[in-house]
Every structure is written in C-alpha cells, then in structure tokens.
Motif scaffolding. Sequence first.
Motif, short mmCIF file in Angstrom:
data_model
loop_
_atom_site.label_atom_id
_atom_site.label_comp_id
_atom_site.label_asym_id
_atom_site.label_seq_id
_atom_site.Cartn_x
_atom_site.Cartn_y
_atom_site.Cartn_z
N ILE A 1 -70.12 -48.71 9.14
CA ILE A 1 -71.41 -49.37 9.35
C ILE A 1 -72.17 -49.41 8.02
O ILE A 1 -72.37 -48.37 7.39
CB ILE A 1 -72.25 -48.58 10.39
CG1 ILE A 1 -71.47 -48.42 11.71
CG2 ILE A 1 -73.61 -49.21 10.61
CD1 ILE A 1 -71.29 -49.69 12.50
N ARG B 1 -77.57 -48.86 9.98
CA ARG B 1 -77.39 -47.46 10.37
C ARG B 1 -78.54 -46.94 11.21
O ARG B 1 -78.39 -45.94 11.90
CB ARG B 1 -77.17 -46.58 9.14
CG ARG B 1 -75.76 -46.74 8.60
CD ARG B 1 -75.49 -45.82 7.43
NE ARG B 1 -74.34 -46.34 6.68
CZ ARG B 1 -74.12 -46.10 5.40
NH1 ARG B 1 -74.95 -45.34 4.71
NH2 ARG B 1 -73.07 -46.62 4.79
N THR C 1 -77.32 -46.92 14.57
CA THR C 1 -76.23 -45.99 14.90
C THR C 1 -76.68 -44.56 14.64
O THR C 1 -75.84 -43.70 14.36
CB THR C 1 -74.96 -46.31 14.08
OG1 THR C 1 -75.28 -46.21 12.68
CG2 THR C 1 -74.44 -47.69 14.37
N GLN D 1 -75.34 -42.93 11.53
CA GLN D 1 -73.90 -42.71 11.32
C GLN D 1 -73.28 -43.82 10.47
O GLN D 1 -73.50 -44.99 10.71
CB GLN D 1 -73.16 -42.67 12.67
CG GLN D 1 -73.58 -41.54 13.57
CD GLN D 1 -72.89 -41.65 14.92
OE1 GLN D 1 -71.76 -41.22 15.09
NE2 GLN D 1 -73.56 -42.25 15.88
N VAL E 1 -68.44 -45.04 13.15
CA VAL E 1 -68.45 -44.79 14.59
C VAL E 1 -67.10 -45.21 15.16
O VAL E 1 -66.32 -45.93 14.51
CB VAL E 1 -69.61 -45.55 15.30
CG1 VAL E 1 -70.96 -45.12 14.74
CG2 VAL E 1 -69.45 -47.06 15.16
N LEU F 1 -69.54 -51.67 20.97
CA LEU F 1 -70.60 -51.17 20.08
C LEU F 1 -71.97 -51.40 20.72
O LEU F 1 -72.85 -50.55 20.68
CB LEU F 1 -70.56 -51.89 18.72
CG LEU F 1 -69.50 -51.47 17.71
CD1 LEU F 1 -69.63 -52.35 16.46
CD2 LEU F 1 -69.67 -50.00 17.32
N ASN G 1 -72.92 -48.83 23.27
CA ASN G 1 -73.33 -47.53 22.73
C ASN G 1 -74.56 -47.62 21.82
O ASN G 1 -75.29 -46.65 21.67
CB ASN G 1 -72.17 -46.90 21.96
CG ASN G 1 -71.04 -46.54 22.89
OD1 ASN G 1 -71.26 -46.06 24.00
ND2 ASN G 1 -69.82 -46.81 22.45
N PHE G 2 -74.72 -48.77 21.19
CA PHE G 2 -75.82 -48.94 20.23
C PHE G 2 -76.55 -50.24 20.53
O PHE G 2 -76.36 -51.25 19.84
CB PHE G 2 -75.29 -48.93 18.79
CG PHE G 2 -74.41 -47.75 18.49
CD1 PHE G 2 -74.96 -46.48 18.36
CD2 PHE G 2 -73.04 -47.91 18.35
CE1 PHE G 2 -74.14 -45.38 18.10
CE2 PHE G 2 -72.22 -46.83 18.08
CZ PHE G 2 -72.77 -45.56 17.95
N ILE H 1 -77.26 -54.02 18.52
CA ILE H 1 -76.43 -54.25 17.32
C ILE H 1 -75.76 -55.63 17.37
O ILE H 1 -75.63 -56.30 16.35
CB ILE H 1 -75.40 -53.11 17.12
CG1 ILE H 1 -74.89 -53.11 15.67
CG2 ILE H 1 -74.25 -53.20 18.11
CD1 ILE H 1 -74.16 -51.83 15.28
#
Lengths: 314, 92
Positions: free
Chosen positions: B6, B11, B14, B17, B20, B34, B37-38, B41
Amino acid sequence: MTTRNETLCDSVADLVGRTPLVRMPALEREFGGRVELHAKLEFMNPGGSVKDRPGLQMLRDALADGRLRAGKRIIDATSGNTGVAYSLFGAALGYPVTLVMPANVSPARKAITEAYGTEIVYSSEMEGSDGAIRLVRQLVAEDPERWFYPDQYSNPSNPLAHYLSTGPELLEALGDKLTHFVAGIGTSGTIMGTARRLKEHRRAIHVCAIEPEDALHGLEGLKHMASSIVPAIYHPAELDEVMPMPTEEGWDVAERFHAEEGIFIGHSGGAAIAGALRLARRLPAGERACMVALIPDRGERYLPLLGLEKRDVW
Amino acid sequence: MATVRISTPLRKLTNGQEEVKAEGATIGAVLADLEKNFPGIKERLCDESGQVRRFVNIFANEEDIRFLANLDTPVKDSDEISIVPAIAGGAG
C-alpha cells in the motif's frame, strides 16, 4: 513587453522569466466573449519549468550573503523540476550539485540531471521522497561545511522569485484588466510570491490556489496539504481561495488543451486551467473577467509516466 | 492470500499498514476483498464504472495490470500486488 527571444543574453540565467502569455480561444468560446483566458507558459524557461525562477533566486541570494561560496556543493532532495533548475544553474555558475532521489526514480530524470554533471545519491526506493529528505538532512548534518542546502520548502527566496518576476510580468502585460490568477500549490512558492505582488495592485485580483482533492492523486508536483508536511513558506490566509481539484478533471482539461489549443502541457497546468474554467463558470451573469492560469511545465516531462513506467516513486 | 503493498497516501485507510493480505482469484476480487476490510479504498482506486482510475497503477508481481488482463488478471497466493499513484515523488 519585450520577450526574451528578442534579447541578446550573456548567460543562461538571463533566459529565466519573461515567459509568454497565450490566449485560449477554443476554451474561451463557452463564455461568449465575456472571459479572457490566458496561459502563462512557464515551460519557456531554459530548464523547461517554473522552477527555474526560484532555483536561480535561491542560488543568487545564497551567493550574495555567502551561504553559497567556493568549495561548497549544492544539495537538495528533489527528483523533479527543481532538480533540473539546480543542475543547470549549478553548471552555469560553476557550483557542483548533488541531488538525493529515491532509487526507483525514472531513468529520464536521472539522465536529464546527470547531463548537467549533477551527482545523484540514491535513497531507499521504499521510502519515497520523504526518505530522500531524511537522507539529505543526514548528509548535511554529518558535514555541514561541505554543503549548501537551499531547502525550497522553507526558503523565502522561493516565493520572492515570483514576487519579483512572475507578479510584475502579469501586471505589465495585463494591468488593470487582470481579475483572476490561478496556480497550483507544490512548495506554494509560486502562488504565495505572485499573490503578494498582485495584492499590492490598486485593483483587487482574485488569487486562487489549486490543490489535489485527495491524498492519492495524479497531479504531479502539487501537494495535498491536509496529508503533507506543510511548507514553512505557505500562508493560506494571504490567498482568496484554495480550490480542491480532482485528478481526472485536471487531466481531462490538460488533454483538451493539447487537442484544442495545440500546446502539450503537464497535468498540473491542466489543473490550473480547470480551476480557471470553474471560476469563469461561476461568475455572476454578464460579469466580465480576465484570468491567468500558470502552466508549470510541458507534458513531455511525464511521458514515461503515462502508464508505461513501472514502480515509480511513491 | 496475496500480499498487497500500500503506497503512503492510502495508508490512512489501512491503519498505517504498508502491507496487507487480501483474498481473490483476480485483481478485481482482491480489490473487492480490500474494500471489505478497509471501507472506502475501492472508491479511491476505481471510477464509477468500476475501472481502475487513470492515475492509479496496480502491479501484479511488478507487471502493470494494464498490460496483463486488467481487473481480470489472475492472482495466486504467492503474488505480490502493489498499488501506486502514477506520479513520481512529491512536490518537485
């Protein structure tokens, strides 16, 4: 106003500034004669970008007060237009230049700066431009006598260059006609210095800065302030407006400018013109305007970036 | 699961992070995972029609997916995917 091409010059430094303004007849058409749009073509500077103005000013001011003197090397972290400016004026003035750039910067940028004899030090490709800045600071701290570190983000000579040249050139060319000035924010030197001069004019001139709408953007050279280290020279209270610009809109207008006006400009110039178009569209009915959008550089500088280059710098 | 690198401007989505993990048999499926989870994005990376934005480069094992099968590019667990803005450095 005389253009520099009519002048016999003593050195490359004399080629800086006095860049032409060109009308945008195709883009003006939608406003039915009410709005004059001018592009200030900064790629006509000898290094091919607006950065020749602050680059030369920072070196000259440092020579004048002794920060730059015989035996010193110029060093800064930049892979872009400022690096080209340091390289060519370093060569012309007889001072060696070291640029720190991330290891994965494009081969074209390495080649352009190395052509002037510039030394390149590579920083980690994983740390992007922040890694390059950290490495410059480390090198300078280890041997402060060896280097002159202009630090364009904090150097008052950067906006001063535009206060002394860009601003007066616009007033000389357009005078009381000028109603709006639009330019992108990178270090903010262009917009701050030019604004300071335009604000001294007897008639109000609306100064609008363009910044990328989002931290993830494709307007090279421009800075998304909310997610960036804010340059010490940036004072937004002196501006009339800071306009967020989506990357796609800047790119689309740049492409329209190539196709309809016949000039191949970089994306940051497209974003400035996009900003001027927005300002023109929101004028009260019947109001006339004369706008300048500043074009930092040519599109050629980014050709390897148009989807063809892998793993570029973050 | 594939590893996704990323770039700095993404970031904050995330939680800071740099790398990932994401599931999916294609780049398109990886991006959908993605997003799960995020959240937010995918909208940064793709336009309204679902295509990757022009100023975003996605590399599968260092190959630009535009020169592979784009969002249909197959992904293996051992693959490394990088999401990078198509610009160099910061303000020059």
